[in-house]
Scaffold this motif. Structure first.
Motif, mmCIF file in Angstrom:
data_model
loop_
_atom_site.group_PDB
_atom_site.id
_atom_site.type_symbol
_atom_site.label_atom_id
_atom_site.label_comp_id
_atom_site.label_asym_id
_atom_site.label_seq_id
_atom_site.Cartn_x
_atom_site.Cartn_y
_atom_site.Cartn_z
ATOM 1 N N SER A 269 -19.116 -49.031 8.800
ATOM 2 C CA SER A 269 -18.297 -48.130 9.782
ATOM 3 C C SER A 269 -18.398 -46.876 9.233
ATOM 4 C CB SER A 269 -16.816 -48.939 9.890
ATOM 5 O OG SER A 269 -16.113 -48.699 8.474
ATOM 6 N N PRO A 270 -17.895 -45.716 10.178
ATOM 7 C CA PRO A 270 -17.687 -44.495 9.535
ATOM 8 C C PRO A 270 -16.553 -44.225 8.446
ATOM 9 C CG PRO A 270 -17.568 -44.427 11.938
ATOM 10 C CD PRO A 270 -17.424 -45.971 11.529
ATOM 11 N N VAL A 271 -17.139 -43.487 7.352
ATOM 12 C CA VAL A 271 -16.100 -43.046 6.271
ATOM 13 C C VAL A 271 -15.373 -42.051 6.961
ATOM 14 C CG1 VAL A 271 -15.975 -42.203 4.088
ATOM 15 C CG2 VAL A 271 -17.694 -43.990 4.776
ATOM 16 N N PRO A 272 -14.028 -42.161 6.700
ATOM 17 C CA PRO A 272 -13.162 -41.034 7.413
ATOM 18 C C PRO A 272 -13.468 -39.625 6.837
ATOM 19 C CG PRO A 272 -11.813 -43.007 6.693
ATOM 20 C CD PRO A 272 -13.029 -43.109 6.276
ATOM 21 N N GLU A 273 -13.256 -38.696 7.848
ATOM 22 C CA GLU A 273 -13.617 -37.325 7.553
ATOM 23 C C GLU A 273 -12.756 -36.889 6.225
ATOM 24 O OE1 GLU A 273 -15.795 -33.774 7.970
ATOM 25 O OE2 GLU A 273 -16.153 -35.909 9.177
ATOM 26 N N GLY A 274 -11.441 -37.248 6.369
ATOM 27 C CA GLY A 274 -10.460 -36.639 5.240
ATOM 28 C C GLY A 274 -11.003 -37.215 3.841
ATOM 29 N N ARG A 275 -11.569 -38.244 3.726
ATOM 30 C CA ARG A 275 -12.234 -39.098 2.659
ATOM 31 C C ARG A 275 -13.436 -38.128 2.183
ATOM 32 N NH1 ARG A 275 -12.118 -42.727 -1.065
ATOM 33 N NH2 ARG A 275 -13.892 -44.159 -1.637
ATOM 34 N N LEU A 276 -14.344 -37.962 3.088
ATOM 35 C CA LEU A 276 -15.733 -37.183 2.687
ATOM 36 C C LEU A 276 -15.161 -35.881 2.254
ATOM 37 C CD1 LEU A 276 -17.960 -38.668 5.390
ATOM 38 C CD2 LEU A 276 -17.970 -38.984 3.100
ATOM 39 N N GLU A 277 -14.100 -34.997 2.882
ATOM 40 C CA GLU A 277 -13.718 -33.871 2.361
ATOM 41 C C GLU A 277 -13.331 -33.984 1.057
ATOM 42 O OE1 GLU A 277 -13.640 -30.868 3.752
ATOM 43 O OE2 GLU A 277 -14.718 -31.565 5.680
ATOM 44 N N ALA A 278 -12.485 -34.976 0.672
ATOM 45 C CA ALA A 278 -11.610 -35.161 -0.469
ATOM 46 C C ALA A 278 -12.962 -35.510 -1.719
ATOM 47 C CB ALA A 278 -10.803 -35.947 -0.620
ATOM 48 N N ARG A 279 -13.865 -36.374 -1.270
ATOM 49 C CA ARG A 279 -14.731 -36.953 -2.096
ATOM 50 C C ARG A 279 -16.119 -37.195 -1.379
ATOM 51 N NH1 ARG A 279 -12.881 -40.494 -6.678
ATOM 52 N NH2 ARG A 279 -15.169 -40.261 -6.885
ATOM 53 N N PRO A 280 -16.906 -35.905 -1.363
ATOM 54 C CA PRO A 280 -18.092 -35.948 -0.674
ATOM 55 C C PRO A 280 -19.095 -36.994 -0.833
ATOM 56 C CG PRO A 280 -17.698 -33.831 -1.414
ATOM 57 C CD PRO A 280 -16.633 -34.559 -2.169
ATOM 58 N N GLU A 281 -19.062 -37.501 -2.168
ATOM 59 C CA GLU A 281 -19.971 -38.560 -2.779
ATOM 60 C C GLU A 281 -19.651 -39.959 -2.459
ATOM 61 O OE1 GLU A 281 -16.932 -38.416 -6.164
ATOM 62 O OE2 GLU A 281 -17.721 -37.050 -4.474
#
Length: 110
Positions: A83-95
Motif C-alpha cells: 500500500s502507499p506509504v503516507p506522504e507525511g511519513r515520506l516527508e519526515a523519513r524519505p528513506e
C-alpha cells in the motif's frame, strides 16, 4: 513526494551520512596519552562513537535501499503490504520502506 524531490533529499542524506561516517571512523582512541584517570572516559567515548557509527551505517543502508526502490519504480509503496506509504511519513523519513502499520508490526517483533 514526487520522484525528483525524493531523489534530491535521499542523495543529500547520503552525502551527509557519508561525511558523518568518515568523521566517526577517525581513531577515537588517540587520546590514550591522557592521564590514567581519563582512560574510562576514552572508552565511553569510543563506545558512543561505535554506536553512532553503527546507527549512521544502518541509516545509510536504508537510504541506498530507498534510492534503489526509486530506480525500480517502487518508492512510496510499502515493502510489506504494497500500500502507499503516507506522504507525511515520506516527508519526515524519505528513506521509509514501510507504512506506519507495517513498521509498527516489524518493531513489535524485534
Amino acid at each position: 513526494m514526487n520522484a525528483a524531490t525524493a531523489r534530491v533529499r535521499l542523495e543529500s542524506m547520503l552525502a551527509e551520512l557519508d561525511r558523518s561516517i568518515g568523521v566517526l571512523r577517525g581513531d577515537p582512541l588517540t587520546a590514550w596519552d591522557r592521564s590514567a584517570g581519563d582512560a574510562g572516559s576514552v572508552l565511553t567515548d569510543a563506545d558512543r562513537n561505535r554506536a553512532m557509527l553503527e546507527a549512521a551505517t544502518q541509516q545509510r543502508r536504508s537510504v541506498l535501499e530507498a534510492l534503489r526502490r526509486l530506480d525500480d519504480g517502487l518508492y512510496g509503496l510499502c515493502a510489506d503490504c504494497g500500500s502507499p506509504v503516507p506522504e507525511g511519513r515520506l516527508e519526515a523519513r524519505p528513506e521509509a520502506a514501510r507504512c506506519v502499520q507495517c513498521q509498527a508490526k516489524r518493531e513489535r517483533r524485534r
